[in-house]
Design a protein around this motif. Structure first.
Motif, PDB file in Angstrom:
ATOM      1  N   TRP B 434       0.872  -1.310  -0.087  1.00  0.00           N
ATOM      2  CA  TRP B 434      -0.010  -0.113   0.127  1.00  0.00           C
ATOM      3  C   TRP B 434       0.701   1.449  -0.035  1.00  0.00           C
ATOM      4  CZ3 TRP B 434       1.641   2.324   4.259  1.00  0.00           C
ATOM      5  CH2 TRP B 434       1.842   1.801   5.359  1.00  0.00           C
ATOM      6  N   THR B 439      -0.732   0.735  -6.338  1.00  0.00           N
ATOM      7  CA  THR B 439      -1.104  -0.518  -5.783  1.00  0.00           C
ATOM      8  C   THR B 439      -2.591  -0.143  -5.478  1.00  0.00           C
ATOM      9  OG1 THR B 439      -0.339   0.094  -3.730  1.00  0.00           O
ATOM     10  CG2 THR B 439       1.224  -1.111  -5.379  1.00  0.00           C
ATOM     11  N   LYS B 440      -3.094   0.794  -5.539  1.00  0.00           N
ATOM     12  CA  LYS B 440      -4.655   1.101  -4.890  1.00  0.00           C
ATOM     13  C   LYS B 440      -5.794  -0.147  -5.343  1.00  0.00           C
ATOM     14  CE  LYS B 440      -6.908   4.722  -3.207  1.00  0.00           C
ATOM     15  NZ  LYS B 440      -6.906   5.288  -2.035  1.00  0.00           N
ATOM     16  N   GLY B 441      -5.821  -0.571  -6.295  1.00  0.00           N
ATOM     17  CA  GLY B 441      -6.776  -1.445  -6.736  1.00  0.00           C
ATOM     18  C   GLY B 441      -6.557  -2.801  -6.468  1.00  0.00           C
ATOM     19  N   GLN B 442      -5.248  -3.017  -5.882  1.00  0.00           N
ATOM     20  CA  GLN B 442      -4.944  -4.535  -5.754  1.00  0.00           C
ATOM     21  C   GLN B 442      -5.483  -5.178  -4.481  1.00  0.00           C
ATOM     22  OE1 GLN B 442      -0.568  -4.725  -5.818  1.00  0.00           O
ATOM     23  NE2 GLN B 442      -0.603  -3.983  -7.713  1.00  0.00           N
ATOM     24  N   ALA B 443      -6.028  -6.276  -4.605  1.00  0.00           N
ATOM     25  CA  ALA B 443      -6.421  -7.054  -3.413  1.00  0.00           C
ATOM     26  C   ALA B 443      -5.512  -7.801  -2.584  1.00  0.00           C
ATOM     27  CB  ALA B 443      -7.457  -8.015  -4.077  1.00  0.00           C
ATOM     28  N   GLN B 469     -15.563  -7.408  -1.112  1.00  0.00           N
ATOM     29  CA  GLN B 469     -15.831  -6.678  -2.344  1.00  0.00           C
ATOM     30  C   GLN B 469     -17.323  -7.408  -2.803  1.00  0.00           C
ATOM     31  OE1 GLN B 469     -12.228  -7.643  -3.678  1.00  0.00           O
ATOM     32  NE2 GLN B 469     -12.818  -9.836  -4.397  1.00  0.00           N
TER      33      GLN B 469
END
Lengths: 263, 482
Positions: B434, B439-443, B469
């Motif tokens: 983070w 890397t905002k959308g990474q899970a 989600q």
């Protein structure tokens, strides 16, 4: 007519013939530098034979039983390379064909380290086709590296195999050739192993599970080619051992508690 | 006579001396020319071929100096700029070089104006507007030598017309005027071009091929026709070069062999080394597989009239062959092996694995070309939980049946095959980085080690957590244990 006379000869001088063949074999062995090897390999266990193969300079053939045993065969070849690397110093050359979508991927550094193979010793050569791979293997063997792992895709003819064999013996490097499923065996190979994946019989104590394979020694030069068994690899002690069947039942499928959060 | 289309009109692109004598000139409309000579024969100009020809001429001129630039300056003519400083004595002085150049060019049917001058600007001006044949300008009469040349020769474009209209027709006229009014009226480019012309300001030459630091050259009286004869020659040149390098404590890191064909073409072979080397045998092996008879044997044309061998050198500590430690000798041997493999298979195909301190599994190892040195970083990183022996190039989707929210896979389908899990370990949770940008959308990934009933062992992960989600998380196979 010639054939008849020939067979007659054998009948007549049968015993002499065997003796002279044995003498010739010994002579060839002495010329090719195998003189010191033990002749009574059939007395050794399968694990000792594998240990011995890992130290023996020359071409060793490893092939999976089915397509899905590919990683198992690779793992066994890796184990042999670890054993070879214990006594010989220098780099370990890993020759892989450029990746095709049905392969199981390329060697992964931390995984190699967990397995017992120091990733710093690995030199990965990615080749386009078998011709390049064989050339690279021959060059590597002639440079006297600790061990070579060669992944080939197609059939390997007698002449290239013999060349590899001589190159590997010239500097004493063992060469582990991973073959695809099916197809012809390599003629001049010193040993040929067939590998299928298997579940380990020992209880995993330090690791989540133990690498294990059903091994079959299909061919062994100058020795009986019998031998099959369940072999386990100890990734900590770097030893191969034949799995002893446990007296009690198989351990139930276990689910360990989640590990501590990593990252 | 060559013709090309310019601004939707057919114009003369180039015309020979006979045509010029009849009153034709470059840039003339084709219709006008045909009015003068109704039986005019002409052909279309092929600009791409001309460009290629000029480039080839530039490569050919490398025999005189490594610093060569070729350009198509104006219609129907090309320029070859050669910096001969330091190499003229090989051809019997500057004028000897110029006459050799002129003789060889005319032998190939190329008419040339050759000018030798202390500066690039002066040489270009003299070659374009000076007298025919070879012109030499000594450094002493720099100003007087260029004074009579027209201002067009200054390479200043539109400003030349303005100067002519102001009555300043020659360079001598311009040099007599004070600098500041000149700059004010005609721009600063004029002054910088004047300074470059007189050598007061440097004007670098942009070489066609950047030369390497050391160079050996051989020119032959008779062209060589066979690779065997050539091999003897270039190996001798290589021995000279490596001997000179070794005497200075240097070793070659890169080698470039250029063979000059009699028809002006060149054949080039390059090789690189993992470590500086001055061993001619080793270096010869790297170069030789490009120059052996066989399928890939080079086209020697009508023979090779000369060769140039260049090396980029780096300090190489001298080694004693017998007293070297075993480890050192081994390293040397491995470097030699990497060179041989790399020069034939491409250097990027020979890799070493570098560790990278990150928890993201696919980024934790960087495969790096082996010639760049030994593998790094493995001492510094922690041992993460057990990792697979083989990693797939990209994680492949799998259909997985598992307990919600974070139970291990019970059964999964990958590559159209169903596997029943017999043993599993996990999850090992790896969160995205983070603190990094993008890397905002990474899970978050939850990794599981799974073994099936036959002992095949896989490394799977679930991307995302249940309930975080709207869609349910996806599963992937990322690696395979041996």
């Amino acid at each position: 007519m010639i054939k008849e006379r020939y067979s007659g000869d054998i009948n007549h001088h049968g015993v002499d013939k065997h003796d002279s063949i044995a003498a010739l074999r010994a002579q060839i062995a002495a010329q090719q530098g195998w003189a010191g090897h033990t002749q009574d390999k059939h007395l050794l266990g399968l694990a000792e034979r594998a240990q011995h193969a890992a130290q023996e300079a020359g071409l060793h053939e490893v092939r999976p039983q089915t397509y899905r045993d590919g990683p198992a065969a690779l793992g066994f070849a890796c184990a042999l390379a670890v054993l070879a690397g214990q006594t010989r110093k220098g780099a370990i050359i890993w020759i892989a064909q450029s990746i095709s979508p049905h392969d199981f991927g390329l060697p992964y550094g931390p995984g190699l380290r967990d397995f017992g193979l120091d990733p710093r010793r690995i030199i990965l050569v990615r080749t386009k086709d078998d011709a390049q791979a064989l050339w690279a293997a021959e060059e590597g063997a002639r440079a006297g590296v600790a061990a070579l792992i060669l992944q080939t895709a197609g059939p390997l003819g007698l002449v290239p195999a013999r060349r590899l064999q001589l190159a590997a013996q010239a500097r004493g490097s063992p060469l582990f050739c991973l073959r695809p499923v099916g197809g012809e065996g390599i003629g001049p190979a010193l040993t040929r192993w067939r590998v299928a994946s298997a579940r380990a019989q020992s209880l995993p104590l330090t690791r989540w599970s133990i690498p294990a394979w059903h091994l079959a020694l299909e061919r062994q030069r100058r020795g009986p080619s019998i031998g099959a068994g369940l072999m386990e690899w100890n990734s900590d002690a770097h030893t191969l051992c034949l799995a002893a069947a446990l007296g009690d039942r198989d351990a139930p499928a276990q689910q360990t508690a989640p590990l501590r959060k990593w990252a | 006579m060559l013709v090309h289309t310019q601004a939707s009109a057919r114009r003369l692109y180039a015309c020979g001396p006979q045509a010029q004598a009849l009153g034709l000139y470059q840039g003339q409309a084709l219709a006008d020319a045909q009015a003068i000579i109704p039986t005019l024969r002409y052909a279309d100009a092929d600009l791409a071929r001309e460009r290629a020809m000029v480039d080839r001429l530039g490569l050919w001129a490398l025999r005189y100096s490594p610093w060569v630039h070729s350009q198509c300056e104006s219609q129907g003519s090309a320029e070859l700029l050669i910096d001969i400083q330091g190499s003229e004595h090989l051809f019997g002085g500057a004028s000897g070089l110029a006459h050799d150049l002129r003789r060889r060019l005319s032998a190939r049917g190329i008419g040339a104006h050759i000018a030798l001058a202390p500066t690039l600007g002066a040489a270009i001006a003299l070659a374009r507007f000076g007298t025919q044949g070879v012109t030499c300008l000594d450094p002493e009469d720099m100003r007087s030598g260029v004074a009579h040349l027209p201002v067009d020769s200054l390479r200043i474009g539109e400003a030349a017309g303005a100067l002519t209209r102001a009555g300043l027709k020659t360079i001598g006229d311009v040099l007599r005027i004070a600098r500041s009014p000149l700059a004010a009226r005609f721009g600063t480019q004029l002054l910088s071009r004047l300074d470059q012309l007189l050598g007061l300001k440097p004007e670098p030459l942009n070489p066609l091929i950047p030369p390497l630091s050391h160079r050996a050259q051989r020119l032959f009286c008779e062209p060589l026709l066979t690779l065997e004869a050539l091999h003897a020659q270039w190996f001798a040149a290589l021995s000279d070069l490596t001997g000179a390098l070794a005497a200075r404590g240097l070793g070659a890191r890169r080698l470039r062999l250029t063979l000059h064909r009699t028809d002006g073409g060149v054949v080039r072979a390059e090789a690189g080394c993992a470590a500086p080397s001055h061993d001619p045998q080793h270096l010869a092996r790297l170069l030789s597989h490009r120059l052996t008879p066989g399928q890939e044997s080079p086209d020697l044309g009508l023979g090779i009239e000369g060769l140039t061998l260049e090396a980029a050198a780096e300090p190489a500590p001298a080694r004693q062959k017998t007293l070297d430690s075993a480890a050192g000798a081994d390293l040397h041997e491995i470097n030699a092996l990497i060179d041989r493999l790399g020069s034939r298979l491409a250097y990027a195909r020979i890799e070493r694995l570098d560790a990278h301190a990150t928890h993201i599994p696919e980024a934790a190892v960087i495969a790096r070309p082996a010639p760049l040195g030994p593998a790094q970083g493995w001492e510094d990183i922690l041992h993460p939980p057990e990792r697979p022996l083989l990693m797939l190039p990209a994680a492949e989707p799998a259909e997985v049946i598992a307990e919600i929210p974070d139970g291990p896979p019970k059964r999964f389908r990958w590559r159209k095959t169903l596997y029943e899990a017999a043993r599993a370990e996990g999850p090992e949770r790896i969160a995205p980085q983070w603190w990094r940008h993008g890397t905002k959308g990474q899970a978050t990934r939850d990794y599981y080690r799974v073994e099936d009933a036959q002992g095949r062992r896989f490394w799977l992960y679930r991307e995302g957590l249940f309930g975080e989600q709207d869609t349910s998380p996806k599963w992937f196979v990322h690696g395979v244990f041996a």
